[in-house]
Design an enzyme around this catalytic site. Structure first.
Site, mmCIF file in Angstrom:
data_model
loop_
_atom_site.group_PDB
_atom_site.id
_atom_site.type_symbol
_atom_site.label_atom_id
_atom_site.label_comp_id
_atom_site.label_asym_id
_atom_site.label_seq_id
_atom_site.Cartn_x
_atom_site.Cartn_y
_atom_site.Cartn_z
ATOM 1 N N HIS A 23 -17.642 -6.091 -2.821
ATOM 2 C CA HIS A 23 -17.293 -5.982 -4.246
ATOM 3 C C HIS A 23 -16.047 -6.779 -4.618
ATOM 4 C CE1 HIS A 23 -19.683 -1.945 -4.216
ATOM 5 N NE2 HIS A 23 -20.468 -2.989 -4.246
ATOM 6 N N ALA A 29 -11.210 10.008 7.961
ATOM 7 C CA ALA A 29 -11.359 8.792 8.778
ATOM 8 C C ALA A 29 -10.168 8.580 9.699
ATOM 9 C CB ALA A 29 -11.537 7.583 7.863
ATOM 10 N N TYR A 73 -6.241 -2.588 -13.749
ATOM 11 C CA TYR A 73 -6.273 -3.327 -12.488
ATOM 12 C C TYR A 73 -4.870 -3.648 -12.000
ATOM 13 C CZ TYR A 73 -11.297 -3.543 -12.230
ATOM 14 O OH TYR A 73 -12.613 -3.170 -12.081
ATOM 15 N N CYS A 84 -9.246 -23.504 -19.178
ATOM 16 C CA CYS A 84 -10.123 -23.411 -20.356
ATOM 17 C C CYS A 84 -9.624 -22.385 -21.369
ATOM 18 C CB CYS A 84 -11.539 -23.057 -19.918
ATOM 19 S SG CYS A 84 -11.709 -21.334 -19.420
ATOM 20 N N VAL A 131 -11.907 -2.951 -2.509
ATOM 21 C CA VAL A 131 -11.338 -4.212 -3.003
ATOM 22 C C VAL A 131 -9.856 -4.295 -2.658
ATOM 23 C CG1 VAL A 131 -13.030 -4.392 -4.864
ATOM 24 C CG2 VAL A 131 -10.870 -3.166 -5.274
ATOM 25 N N ASP A 132 -9.388 -3.445 -1.721
ATOM 26 C CA ASP A 132 -7.944 -3.342 -1.436
ATOM 27 C C ASP A 132 -7.469 -4.258 -0.310
ATOM 28 O OD1 ASP A 132 -8.639 -0.081 0.030
ATOM 29 O OD2 ASP A 132 -8.735 -2.061 0.963
ATOM 30 N N GLY A 190 -16.399 7.211 4.768
ATOM 31 C CA GLY A 190 -15.671 7.381 3.515
ATOM 32 C C GLY A 190 -16.350 6.832 2.286
ATOM 33 N N THR A 191 -17.671 7.017 2.200
ATOM 34 C CA THR A 191 -18.350 6.605 0.973
ATOM 35 C C THR A 191 -19.282 7.710 0.476
ATOM 36 O OG1 THR A 191 -19.709 4.930 -0.116
ATOM 37 C CG2 THR A 191 -20.255 5.425 2.187
ATOM 38 N N SER A 192 -19.339 7.870 -0.842
ATOM 39 C CA SER A 192 -20.251 8.849 -1.451
ATOM 40 C C SER A 192 -21.655 8.277 -1.521
ATOM 41 C CB SER A 192 -19.752 9.176 -2.869
ATOM 42 O OG SER A 192 -19.679 7.958 -3.622
#
Ligand code: BV8
Ligand code: ZN
Length: 246
Positions: free
Chosen positions: A121, A235, A69, A154, A105-106, A191-193
């Site tokens: 997401h 796109a 990440y 915590c 998530v960018d 732009g999505t599969s």
């Protein structure tokens, strides 16, 4: 990319009142962020993204997942919104209702000036306590040291504030996305599969509620059969042409 498909897409969007957009990794590809499909090139090629993007994967090897990440966060921080992001941001004001639902998530849609963005997401620039004690870091530069760092409250690990495979989406976020989809008169899918659920179910829900569906993707996807038009293009090339004069 046929001019006829661009023209058809433009006709469908011209005069549309309520538009919902679903985007995936493809809309950020031209910003230099690898899609999930081709993310597994180079350093991370030997890892299964669904394994890395899961709490099991994190528990099994917190430093590995945290570094994955961190590497993606660095790419995102260097990246700039592209013409596709900008065309969507500019088009919003031309519709009575315009809701941008993203699996990404960018944060690039917001950086392009889009408002009313639903991040299904989560967002890779935010981190939160793995034990969900409530601690959240919105600014990656404010993170304590460590791979992963420990929660200052915590002492559990911190994790990226994204939805991992096997984890439920935030029900409030999902409900907003479902309502935008089923309220829409046109759903633009870019732009999505369309393989990851529940996100991939949104265009189907829109269709069932009478919406026309426009797909922008250089490749075929499982959603093509429900589309009114499939614009086989990237796109960044197609969206400015489709949205410029609607
Ligand atoms: C859940 C955040 C309850 C993390 C992500 C129903 C059926 C089957 C399986 C399931 C189901 N319901 C639930 C599941 C399980 C699972 C799932 O869907 N698995 C899939 C793999 C089958 N779903 C979940 O786990 C969800 N949670 O359902 O909880 C539950 C739990 C267990 C069991 C039942 C219920 C949570 C899913 C969210 C996971 N987190 N991301 C992170 O980013 O690290 S998903 C992540 O992968 C992305 O956010 C995105 O959603 C997905 C990748 O897809 P795309 O974005 O479309 O990217 P991809 O690379 O695949 O494709 C790119 C496309 O762009 C291509 O088509 C390409 O042609 C195109 N393209 C390329 N260049 C361009 C372009 N297009 C335009 N322009 C270009 N230039
Ligand atoms: Zn904590």
């Amino acid at each position: 990319m046929s001019g006829a498909d661009i023209e058809r897409a433009r006709q469908i969007l011209t005069g549309a009142r309520r538009v919902a957009v679903l985007t995936g990794a493809g809309v950020s590809a031209e910003s230099g962020i690898p899609t999930f499909r081709d993310a597994q090139t180079g350093l991370w090629a030997k890892f299964d993204p669904a394994q890395l993007a899961s709490s099991e994967g994190f528990r099994a090897d917190p430093p590995l997942v945290w570094r994955w990440y961190a590497a993606r966060r660095a790419r995102v921080s260097e990246a700039k919104p592209n013409a596709g992001h900008r065309a969507l941001a500019a088009a919003a004001a031309r519709f009575e209702q315009f809701t941008l639902i993203t699996q990404n998530v960018d944060g690039l849609h917001v950086r392009a000036g889009s408002r009313n963005v639903i991040e299904l997401h989560g967002n890779i620039l935010r981190s939160k306590c793995f034990a969900e004690c409530g601690v959240v870091f919105a600014d990656p530069d404010a993170l304590p040291p460590g791979e992963p760092p420990h929660c200052p409250r915590c002492k559990s690990f911190l994790r990226p504030d994204v939805v991992w495979f096997g984890e439920m989406l935030d029900p409030v976020v999902l409900e907003r996305a479902e309502r935008a989809a089923t309220d829409s008169s046109v759903m633009l899918v870019v732009g999505t599969s369309a393989l990851v659920y529940p996100a991939a179910g949104l265009p189907l829900a829109a269709r069932r509620h009478g919406a026309q569906v426009v797909i922008v993707n250089p490749d075929e996807t499982d959603l093509d059969p429900i589309a009114d038009v499939c614009v086989r293009a990237r796109a960044g090339e197609a969206l400015p042409q489709i949205l410029a004069t609607v």
